[in-house]
Write a protein that holds these residues in place. Structure first.
Motif, mmCIF file in Angstrom:
data_model
loop_
_atom_site.group_PDB
_atom_site.id
_atom_site.type_symbol
_atom_site.label_atom_id
_atom_site.label_comp_id
_atom_site.label_asym_id
_atom_site.label_seq_id
_atom_site.Cartn_x
_atom_site.Cartn_y
_atom_site.Cartn_z
ATOM 1 N N ILE A 81 -15.749 -45.190 157.288
ATOM 2 C CA ILE A 81 -17.197 -44.718 156.851
ATOM 3 C C ILE A 81 -17.375 -45.374 155.455
ATOM 4 O O ILE A 81 -16.516 -46.050 154.865
ATOM 5 N N ALA A 82 -18.731 -45.271 155.017
ATOM 6 C CA ALA A 82 -19.081 -45.888 153.714
ATOM 7 C C ALA A 82 -19.734 -44.919 152.835
ATOM 8 O O ALA A 82 -20.508 -44.016 153.321
ATOM 9 N N VAL A 83 -19.720 -44.903 151.467
ATOM 10 C CA VAL A 83 -20.238 -44.010 150.634
ATOM 11 C C VAL A 83 -20.789 -44.687 149.548
ATOM 12 O O VAL A 83 -20.522 -45.893 149.307
ATOM 13 N N ASP A 84 -21.819 -44.112 148.918
ATOM 14 C CA ASP A 84 -22.815 -44.746 147.876
ATOM 15 C C ASP A 84 -23.340 -43.734 147.099
ATOM 16 O O ASP A 84 -23.317 -42.452 147.435
ATOM 17 N N ALA A 85 -23.602 -43.919 145.889
ATOM 18 C CA ALA A 85 -24.556 -43.078 145.111
ATOM 19 C C ALA A 85 -25.690 -43.838 144.423
ATOM 20 O O ALA A 85 -25.843 -45.008 144.460
ATOM 21 N N GLY A 98 -22.650 -40.384 152.194
ATOM 22 C CA GLY A 98 -21.468 -40.999 153.222
ATOM 23 C C GLY A 98 -22.147 -41.118 154.468
ATOM 24 O O GLY A 98 -23.135 -40.492 155.189
ATOM 25 N N VAL A 99 -21.924 -42.364 155.038
ATOM 26 C CA VAL A 99 -22.496 -42.850 156.449
ATOM 27 C C VAL A 99 -21.619 -43.564 157.131
ATOM 28 O O VAL A 99 -20.306 -43.738 156.790
ATOM 29 N N ALA A 100 -21.626 -43.370 158.610
ATOM 30 C CA ALA A 100 -20.856 -44.346 159.436
ATOM 31 C C ALA A 100 -21.188 -45.592 159.312
ATOM 32 O O ALA A 100 -22.508 -46.161 159.570
#
Length: 210
Positions: A81-85, A98-100
């Motif tokens: 999974i990947a996260v960002d702001a 968060g996304v796949a």
């Protein structure tokens, strides 16, 4: 002459400017002015949403990787999974998600919060992602972030933001306190990986507002 962009984090007027003369007017006579020049507009705008400390002493010259250099980074792991702001200003409206990694399918999103910073958002996103993986019984699935600062804070179990505590930020500080508590009380095995933007492009969780 190549065009430059000037970020003023602290000055008479804050922002991203395309003229050195305008930048100079905003920093001259201002105690503790914080500013830096950039060769790339997107990088300048990203830096303004972050903090001066994150870019202090770092080269801001745009450098395109060669095919061979990109190859050295390999390819991102897809079963992750990947996260960002995203933050409009510093501080400003902040949200994270968060996304796949393989499909960019959104798994969770929080915010916007009234007065946050990109680093705080990246930190909360990582902790939320780790908790989400634990809840989904995925104790070894890696998680990507493109923020070295947030990764460092999570590994230290401490959010080292300099954001002031006031009525606009008290909700965020409550979330930070809860995130730090979760980190201290929930050992995790999930690898936290750095997303290599210069080799792979924007992280899949990017909000696309550059």
């Amino acid at each position: 002459m190549a065009k430059k962009y000037y970020v003023v984090w602290e000055g008479k007027k804050r922002g991203v400017f395309t003229s050195w003369n305008v930048c100079k007017k905003n920093i001259d006579g201002y105690p503790g002015a914080k500013y830096k020049s950039f060769a790339d507009k997107d990088l300048a705008e990203k830096a303004f949403k972050a903090s001066y400390e994150e870019y202090k002493g770092v080269s801001t010259k745009k450098k395109e990787l060669t095919a061979k250099e990109k190859e050295a980074y390999g390819k991102p792991q897809l079963n992750t999974i990947a996260v960002d702001a995203a933050c409009s200003g510093n501080p400003g409206l902040m949200e994270y998600r968060g996304v796949a990694t393989s499909t960019s399918t959104q798994l969770f999103i929080q915010g916007p919060y009234k007065s946050g910073t990109n680093n705080v958002g990246e930190f909360l996103a990582l902790v939320h992602g780790l908790a989400w993986l634990q809840q989904k019984k995925q104790p070894t699935m890696p998680i990507y972030s493109d923020s070295r600062i947030a990764i460092s804070w999570v590994k230290q179990r401490k959010c080292k933001t300099k954001l002031p505590i006031n009525k606009d930020t008290e909700i965020l500080f409550d979330l930070i306190k809860r995130a730090e508590s979760w980190l201290k009380n929930n050992p995790f095995q999930n690898p936290i990986l750095k997303w290599e933007t210069k080799a792979w492009g924007e992280i899949p969780a990017d909000f696309g507002r550059k």
